[in-house]
Each structure stands twice: as C-alpha cells, then as structure tokens.
Design an enzyme around this catalytic site. Structure first.
Site, PDB file in Angstrom:
ATOM      1  N   HIS A   1       1.107  -1.067  -0.063  1.00 49.21           N
ATOM      2  CA  HIS A   1      -0.058   0.078   0.517  1.00 49.21           C
ATOM      3  C   HIS A   1       0.933   1.431   0.318  1.00 49.21           C
ATOM      4  O   HIS A   1       2.221   1.488   0.439  1.00 49.21           O
ATOM      5  CB  HIS A   1      -0.474   0.424   1.577  1.00 49.21           C
ATOM      6  CG  HIS A   1      -2.096   1.206   1.057  1.00 49.21           C
ATOM      7  ND1 HIS A   1      -1.950   2.479   1.011  1.00 49.21           N
ATOM      8  CD2 HIS A   1      -3.850   0.880   0.778  1.00 49.21           C
ATOM      9  CE1 HIS A   1      -3.051   2.893   1.223  1.00 49.21           C
ATOM     10  NE2 HIS A   1      -3.735   1.896   0.701  1.00 49.21           N
TER      11      HIS A   1
ATOM     12  N   ASP B   1      -8.532  -4.504  -0.750  1.00 45.24           N
ATOM     13  CA  ASP B   1      -8.580  -5.664  -1.767  1.00 45.24           C
ATOM     14  C   ASP B   1      -8.225  -6.862  -2.152  1.00 45.24           C
ATOM     15  O   ASP B   1      -9.988  -7.290  -2.757  1.00 45.24           O
ATOM     16  CB  ASP B   1      -7.592  -4.660  -3.302  1.00 45.24           C
ATOM     17  CG  ASP B   1      -7.727  -3.227  -3.633  1.00 45.24           C
ATOM     18  OD1 ASP B   1      -8.819  -2.739  -3.908  1.00 45.24           O
ATOM     19  OD2 ASP B   1      -7.080  -2.821  -3.202  1.00 45.24           O
TER      20      ASP B   1
END
Length: 373
Positions: free
Chosen positions: A259, A310
């Site tokens: 991320h 996700d």
C-alpha cells in the site's frame, strides 16, 4: 525530478476533518475504523458521520435513512439510457460515469449551489447509485431490473436488487462491512480529483463524475477485480508457489499486496478476511478463501508484503454474487459517500486548488523559420 515528486508522495495538499491515516490507523471523523466495525455501525450511519462529522441521534438517523429510501428509484429515462449502454459492451465504470452525469441533466436544480439544493443532490446521488449499478448488472444479462425495497437497509436492498433474493443476515453484514471500510480514505486519487473539481465551484454531478473517471484507472480502482483474476488463474492452471514465483521472476505486480500509505498493516483487511472465511465456510466457495490464505502466506514470507483491503474483498464480492468486472462499481458505491463529504468540505471554505509544476524541459531555444527547417 524524482518519482516521489511526480506522485506528490507525502505532500500535504489540504486540511480535512473527514478521515485520517495516522500510524497505520484509519479513522472517520475521529472514530477509529475498528470502533465502527467492532460495534457493527451501519453504512447509513457512516455516510451521516462523514457528511456531518458526528454520529446521528436516533431521530436524525431515522430521518436520514427515510430520505435515502425516498430517493432509491431511478426514472424510466435513466433506465433506458442504462439499457442502451448495456448493449454496447462498454466498461462498467464508463456506464456509471455517464449515468451519474445524466442524473445531473435530469435534475432541474443541478446548478443550484444553495446548501439545501446541494444536500438534496447529495442524497439523490447516494441513494440512486446502487439502483444504477444493479440495473446495469441485470440488463446486460438480459434480466429485468428489480425495483428497490424501502423496507431493506442500504446493503440488503442492493443485494436484493442485484440477485432478486433477500440476502441472509451474514450476506448483509458482509456487504455492509465492505461499504463501511471503503467509504473514505483520506486524500486518495479520486478524492483529490473531486476536491480539485469542487474547488472550481463546479456542480456536484461534475465533481462525482470526475471522481468516477479517476477511480476507473487501473492504478486506483479495479485491484480487487485483478485479485480474483489471479485466484481464478491459480485454480485453473497451477499451484500457488509456481504461479507467484513466475510472476515475481518477471517483476509483475501481485495484486492485493502492499500500500502507498500503510507500512505495517492495512487496518481494513482483517475484517474482510473474517467475512470471506465466514461466507465460504463449508461451501464450494471455500477454495477461494483457502487459496487466498496460501497466497498471503507466500507473499509474507517471500517478499514481506502485507495484504491490503482489495485482497479479501475479491472473495467477499464473488461469494455475494457480484460479477468480477463490476467490483469497482461496488467500490464507487461506497466511496461516493466520502467524495460527497470532501466536495462539501472543500466548498464550505473554498480556495481554488491550483498547484505549480516544476519545469524539466529544454530552455532558451532559438526559433528557426519554417523555410530553414
């Protein structure tokens, strides 16, 4: 110029009271995401929180939910437009982008910038996007759209309109949690785009359309779609280790890991992991959860990478009966709540967002007349 400068990494572009990411902890208006998730906050509560910066009282909540339900339906004209688009094999996000823009065309108050009008526009957008998505999903399969039910909450109503069946409590809980977790995320690309548009004092439909266009980009939205593509390929063509190592050897990105902001953990991931486990337990879909665990273990020990929001949302959405290529539409259905909050915040104390660029090209060139070139 470095890539970090190009990507504006760690540069502060605005102040906000809507959400924060501090020490790998996500908060909405001061409420840690774990506080909201562990106490089963509804998505409707979170929408209200983001828009008003405080949780609703029982009376405020009842009124707010009633306003949303009163705006669930879309007009026949909008449905016909969705039908036409569904026959042209367009990208689902293009359909959502165009249909949201169309809502502005049909709203006679779209250019009204008063507080009252903007609130009505916000409610309309928030309420109608689930109906737009479910209508598109069904029409492109040759199925008849299903009218919304005002006796169901936001998450349950969407699943009902999508599948024609009232969801189980676990299914409703899973989608509600996913919507809460995706509602806002500080100054991500689509939110920044919405704020830039809002800073010009453009209408809310233009701002949300701008955000949808930004979310459509594969470097922002769509990661969970590609996670499920990966799961499908592994199930069909080989084992986890050989598949991932081949990708890593060719320096391909493994979707659902790492991320830009979080360093040690994505605080949203664990809740979707739990939902994926509970939804698939004892069913044929359990293979998707087991494959996910194997991938996570391999990536952790091989590359030291952590799964992000996700990764497990892909399995959750699939098990809920949502087609892979509309996963990003579900992201938008949630994130529009945050976009609207940021649009409202930007325009309450507005200053045009107009940064400068750092020139890196040639200088002091001499003009050569056309005849001598």
């Amino acid at each position: 110029m470095t890539n970090d400068v190009n990507g504006l990494k760690d540069m502060i572009a605005c102040q906000t009271r809507i959400s924060s990411i501090i020490d790998d902890q996500l908060s909405y208006a001061g409420y840690n995401i774990s506080e909201l998730m562990d106490n089963n906050a509804s998505f409707e509560e979170v929408i209200y929180l983001l828009w008003n910066l405080h949780l609703p009282t029982q009376i405020e909540y009842k009124h707010f939910v009633s306003e949303l339900k009163a705006n669930y339906e879309i007009s026949d004209a909008v449905e016909q437009c969705i039908l036409i688009q569904s026959r042209r094999h367009l990208h689902p996000m293009s359909v959502l982008r165009s249909t949201v823009s169309l809502l502005g065309v049909y709203n006679v108050q779209a250019e009204d910038t008063s507080v009252e009008a903007r609130y009505g526009q916000s409610i309309q957008l928030m309420a109608k996007i689930p109906t737009i998505i479910s209508t598109f999903a069904r029409l492109r399969q040759g199925l008849t759209p299903i009218a919304p039910r005002t006796d169901l909450g936001f998450a349950a109503n969407f699943l009902y309109m999508l599948t024609g069946e009232e969801p189980t409590p676990l299914q409703e809980e899973a989608l509600n949690k996913a919507l809460v977790l995706h509602a806002d995320h500080e100054l991500n690309a689509s939110t920044f785009a919405a704020r830039v548009c809002a800073s010009t004092l453009s209408d809310i439909y233009s701002c949300v359309t701008t955000a949808i266009g930004t979310l459509k980009g594969p470097l922002h939205g769509g990661a969970n779609e590609r996670v499920f593509e990966m799961l499908t390929e592994i199930r069909e063509h080989g084992d986890v280790t050989s598949y991932l190592q081949k990708k890593l050897d060719t320096k391909e990105k493994i979707m659902g890991f790492g991320h830009r902001v979080y360093k040690t953990q994505d605080p949203r991931e664990k809740y979707l992991r739990t939902m994926a486990e509970q939804l698939t337990a004892g069913t044929d879909n359990e293979i998707w959860y087991q494959l996910s665990l194997e991938i996570e273990d391999y990536m952790k020990h091989t590359k030291g990478l952590i799964p992000n929001v996700d990764f497990y949302s892909a399995t959750v959405y699939h098990v809920l009966g949502i087609d892979r290529d509309i996963f990003t539409l579900i992201f938008a259905m949630s994130r529009v709540s945050g976009w609207i909050a940021h649009i409202q915040e930007q325009q309450k104390n507005n200053k045009l967002i107009r940064p400068r660029s750092q020139y890196a090209g040639a200088i002091n060139l001499e003009y050569i007349p056309m005849g001598k070139r």
